[in-house]
Every structure is written in C-alpha cells, then in structure tokens.
Design a protein around this motif. Structure first.
Motif, PDB file in Angstrom:
ATOM      1  N   ASP A  56       0.873  -1.176   0.000  1.00 52.46           N
ATOM      2  CA  ASP A  56       0.000   0.000   0.000  1.00 52.46           C
ATOM      3  C   ASP A  56       0.915   1.232   0.000  1.00 52.46           C
ATOM      4  O   ASP A  56       1.581   1.519   0.991  1.00 52.46           O
ATOM      5  N   PRO A  57       0.996   1.982  -1.131  1.00 52.09           N
ATOM      6  CA  PRO A  57       1.935   3.106  -1.220  1.00 52.09           C
ATOM      7  C   PRO A  57       1.688   4.196  -0.184  1.00 52.09           C
ATOM      8  O   PRO A  57       2.635   4.816   0.302  1.00 52.09           O
ATOM      9  N   ASN A  58       0.441   4.424   0.186  1.00 50.00           N
ATOM     10  CA  ASN A  58       0.154   5.436   1.204  1.00 50.00           C
ATOM     11  C   ASN A  58       0.658   4.993   2.577  1.00 50.00           C
ATOM     12  O   ASN A  58       1.182   5.792   3.366  1.00 50.00           O
ATOM     13  N   GLN A  59       0.506   3.710   2.856  1.00 48.20           N
ATOM     14  CA  GLN A  59       1.004   3.165   4.115  1.00 48.20           C
ATOM     15  C   GLN A  59       2.530   3.211   4.148  1.00 48.20           C
ATOM     16  O   GLN A  59       3.139   3.497   5.185  1.00 48.20           O
ATOM     17  N   LYS A  60       3.154   2.973   3.006  1.00 45.49           N
ATOM     18  CA  LYS A  60       4.617   3.035   2.919  1.00 45.49           C
ATOM     19  C   LYS A  60       5.108   4.445   3.241  1.00 45.49           C
ATOM     20  O   LYS A  60       6.081   4.622   3.979  1.00 45.49           O
ATOM     21  N   LYS A  61       4.443   5.431   2.689  1.00 53.42           N
ATOM     22  CA  LYS A  61       4.810   6.826   2.959  1.00 53.42           C
ATOM     23  C   LYS A  61       4.665   7.148   4.448  1.00 53.42           C
ATOM     24  O   LYS A  61       5.539   7.780   5.051  1.00 53.42           O
ATOM     25  N   LYS A  62       3.572   6.696   5.035  1.00 51.95           N
ATOM     26  CA  LYS A  62       3.331   6.922   6.462  1.00 51.95           C
ATOM     27  C   LYS A  62       4.423   6.262   7.310  1.00 51.95           C
ATOM     28  O   LYS A  62       4.940   6.860   8.264  1.00 51.95           O
ATOM     29  N   LEU A  63       4.774   5.033   6.954  1.00 57.81           N
ATOM     30  CA  LEU A  63       5.806   4.314   7.700  1.00 57.81           C
ATOM     31  C   LEU A  63       7.152   5.035   7.616  1.00 57.81           C
ATOM     32  O   LEU A  63       7.868   5.156   8.605  1.00 57.81           O
ATOM     33  N   ASN A  64       7.495   5.507   6.428  1.00 53.22           N
ATOM     34  CA  ASN A  64       8.745   6.239   6.248  1.00 53.22           C
ATOM     35  C   ASN A  64       8.825   7.432   7.186  1.00 53.22           C
ATOM     36  O   ASN A  64       9.855   7.693   7.807  1.00 53.22           O
ATOM     37  N   GLU A  65       7.723   8.147   7.286  1.00 50.22           N
ATOM     38  CA  GLU A  65       7.677   9.327   8.153  1.00 50.22           C
ATOM     39  C   GLU A  65       7.851   8.940   9.617  1.00 50.22           C
ATOM     40  O   GLU A  65       8.567   9.605  10.377  1.00 50.22           O
ATOM     41  N   GLN A  66       7.205   7.847  10.018  1.00 47.54           N
ATOM     42  CA  GLN A  66       7.303   7.409  11.412  1.00 47.54           C
ATOM     43  C   GLN A  66       8.703   6.882  11.738  1.00 47.54           C
ATOM     44  O   GLN A  66       9.250   7.155  12.813  1.00 47.54           O
ATOM     45  N   LEU A  67       9.297   6.154  10.815  1.00 46.61           N
ATOM     46  CA  LEU A  67      10.601   5.553  11.056  1.00 46.61           C
ATOM     47  C   LEU A  67      11.712   6.604  11.110  1.00 46.61           C
ATOM     48  O   LEU A  67      12.721   6.410  11.790  1.00 46.61           O
ATOM     49  N   GLN A  68      11.527   7.713  10.416  1.00 43.07           N
ATOM     50  CA  GLN A  68      12.533   8.772  10.429  1.00 43.07           C
ATOM     51  C   GLN A  68      12.718   9.371  11.824  1.00 43.07           C
ATOM     52  O   GLN A  68      13.741  10.005  12.099  1.00 43.07           O
ATOM     53  N   ARG A  69      11.752   9.154  12.704  1.00 38.74           N
ATOM     54  CA  ARG A  69      11.833   9.704  14.065  1.00 38.74           C
ATOM     55  C   ARG A  69      12.706   8.854  14.987  1.00 38.74           C
ATOM     56  O   ARG A  69      13.007   9.259  16.111  1.00 38.74           O
ATOM     57  N   ILE A  70      13.109   7.675  14.520  1.00 42.44           N
ATOM     58  CA  ILE A  70      13.945   6.795  15.337  1.00 42.44           C
ATOM     59  C   ILE A  70      15.406   7.124  15.053  1.00 42.44           C
ATOM     60  O   ILE A  70      15.850   7.133  13.901  1.00 42.44           O
ATOM     61  N   ASP A  71      16.167   7.382  16.098  1.00 46.25           N
ATOM     62  CA  ASP A  71      17.561   7.812  15.950  1.00 46.25           C
ATOM     63  C   ASP A  71      18.462   6.701  15.412  1.00 46.25           C
ATOM     64  O   ASP A  71      18.308   5.526  15.763  1.00 46.25           O
ATOM     65  N   ASN A  72      19.394   7.120  14.576  1.00 48.69           N
ATOM     66  CA  ASN A  72      20.511   6.272  14.136  1.00 48.69           C
ATOM     67  C   ASN A  72      20.111   5.017  13.379  1.00 48.69           C
ATOM     68  O   ASN A  72      20.779   3.983  13.483  1.00 48.69           O
TER      69      ASN A  72
END
Length: 285
Positions: free
Chosen positions: A177-193
C-alpha cells in the motif's frame, strides 16, 4: 590497475526472471582472471547470498543485508547490528500498522507466525495498485524466497531478548500500500541512528545508520588494499545509492529509475541485455 567491482543482484546481475546468463558469468570470471576483485553487494540476507552464489556458479566475496555483513569466504570482516532498543521501536511501528516483515540475523531469517495473515490483509484491503499486481515479481514477493531454507518463528521482542548470541542486522518490510509506505517512512525517520531505504516499490529496508552498501565497499576495498578511486559500483535501485556515492565509478542499469541513472557516472544496458557484462567490457576492461 586492479579494481574492486561491486555488483547488486536483483535488477542488476540477474535477469527479470531471476536468472544468471552465461555472458555475465563469463564476464565475472574474466575480470577475476585479470586480477580484479568482484564482490556481490546485496540487500539479501547472508545465507541467501551464499545460496545464490552456489546456484549461479560464481565464487566471490560479498556484502549482504545492504552492507551490514561483509564476508570473504568464511571470514566475516564486518557486522553492524541494530540495538535492542532500536529493534523494539521499529517493531512497535510496524506492528501497529500490522506490516508483514522479516528479520535478517546472524542466526538466519526470523519471522512472526502471522506473516501470511498480514500479507492477505493488505491484499484484501483494496489498496494495492493494479500495476503492483502486474509486476512479474509480485507473486514471488508474497512467498518465502526459496533461498531461505529455514525460517525461525518468534512471537515478541522478549522472546528475541532471550536468544543467546542473536544479533539483528536488518528489517525487510513488505509494503504493498503506497500510502502506508509513505506513512511508515515518516514514522521511522523519528527513530535515531537508523537508515531506511528501499530496493523497490514493494518494500522498505531498515538497518543501522552506518550499515549501507557504501560501507560494504569500503570494508572490502580496505581488506584487498584497493584504493577507493579504483572501485566500481553497478546497480539499479535506491539502496544502491550509498555505493554509487562511495565508488570511483558508478554504473546504473538501463532498467533503473531515471533518478538513479542521472545520479550515476554512466549507464549500461538493462539486466535482460547482459548489462553487467557490457559494463565490464565498456568501462572496466
């Protein structure tokens, strides 16, 4: 001048039917006979790379899990792992979205028992684009790769904590699901390192920030005492970008996205036209 030549696998060395051509195989062997070092630089798990090398009858060192693991024969030159805190945070994000994912570890591939259920949930959601379903790799993505002969099932993070000696190099996440992929990318960027990349529209790959294909080339070049200006990287996708940036010469496959081709020094033929062999004869030999 001896060179280190790093090859991506899927979409690069192998055809769209996941086959190795005799032309590409001979080009690799010719390079080795001339004294060059040819390495595989893949997002695949280490055991998958080893199995693939046997199947295609090629003997060479490799970097697996996008550079998190670097090996020459049976010697491991480098291993970069995710911390248990990072693993817990990443798992929480993925589990909240009920994403199907696998863990690439030093003890093989780990998977939650409900992988198929999670895949079916996305398929039945009506959110998978029709062009994804028409992709020749689509059905293969839904099944366990044949090279993963054994998969260990686990139920939660606590279970992983209690496995003696277990280290985790990479998360492979199926994203249909491309929209879910975009959402996940945004959430994962908040995890350090951590580093988040992709080898196709169907997936997300998560490693330590320091684990990438560029690092894999650097480790191999140092081991063989080859200057970085004498390295070559050949690939087709976004997870190849770090090795393109690092290598002395970057070569994109014709079947790569336009953004990838524009980023590289030169473009070779497609993976269905023996593009690797063409690159060897045109830019290296």
């Amino acid at each position: 001048m001896r060179k280190l030549i790093a090859l991506d696998v899927d979409g690069t060395l192998l055809t769209s039917k996941h086959e190795m051509t005799d032309v590409n195989r001979q080009a690799i062997k010719s390079a080795q006979e001339k004294g060059h070092v040819v390495m595989i630089c893949s997002g695949r798990a280490p055991e998958s790379v080893r199995e693939m090398l046997k199947e295609i009858d090629v003997d060479c060192p490799f970097a697996a899990s996008n550079g998190a693991v670097v090996c020459v024969e049976e010697e491991m030159l480098s291993e970069i792992n995710l911390s248990i805190e990072q693993i817990e945070m990443i798992s929480n994000v993925l589990d909240l979205e009920k994403m199907p994912y696998r863990l690439y570890t030093n003890l093989g591939v780990y998977e939650m028992p409900d992988w198929k259920m999670r895949v079916e949930r996305i398929i039945n959601s009506g959110k998978v684009p029709e062009e994804y379903k028409q992709d020749e790799r689509f059905e293969l993505l839904l099944e366990r790769p044949p090279s993963y002969k054994e998969v260990t099932y686990y139920n939660d993070i606590d279970e992983l904590r209690n496995i003696k000696g277990l280290t985790i190099q990479k998360f492979f996440v199926l994203t249909l699901d491309p929209n879910q992929k975009k959402k996940l990318n945004e959430q994962l960027q908040r995890i350090d390192n951590i580093g988040v990349t992709t080898s196709g529209v169907h997936n997300i790959e998560i490693m330590s920030k320091n684990a990438h294909k560029g690092y894999g080339i650097q480790v191999m070049a140092k081991h063989f005492n080859i200057d970085m200006k004498d390295t070559v990287a050949i690939g087709d996708n976004y997870n190849d970008m770090p090795m393109f940036k690092t290598a002395g010469l970057s070569v994109a496959m014709e079947n790569a996205e336009e953004e990838i081709k524009e980023y590289c020094d030169v473009v070779t033929l497609s993976n269905d036209e023996n593009g690797v062999a063409h690159a060897f004869h045109t830019y290296i030999f």
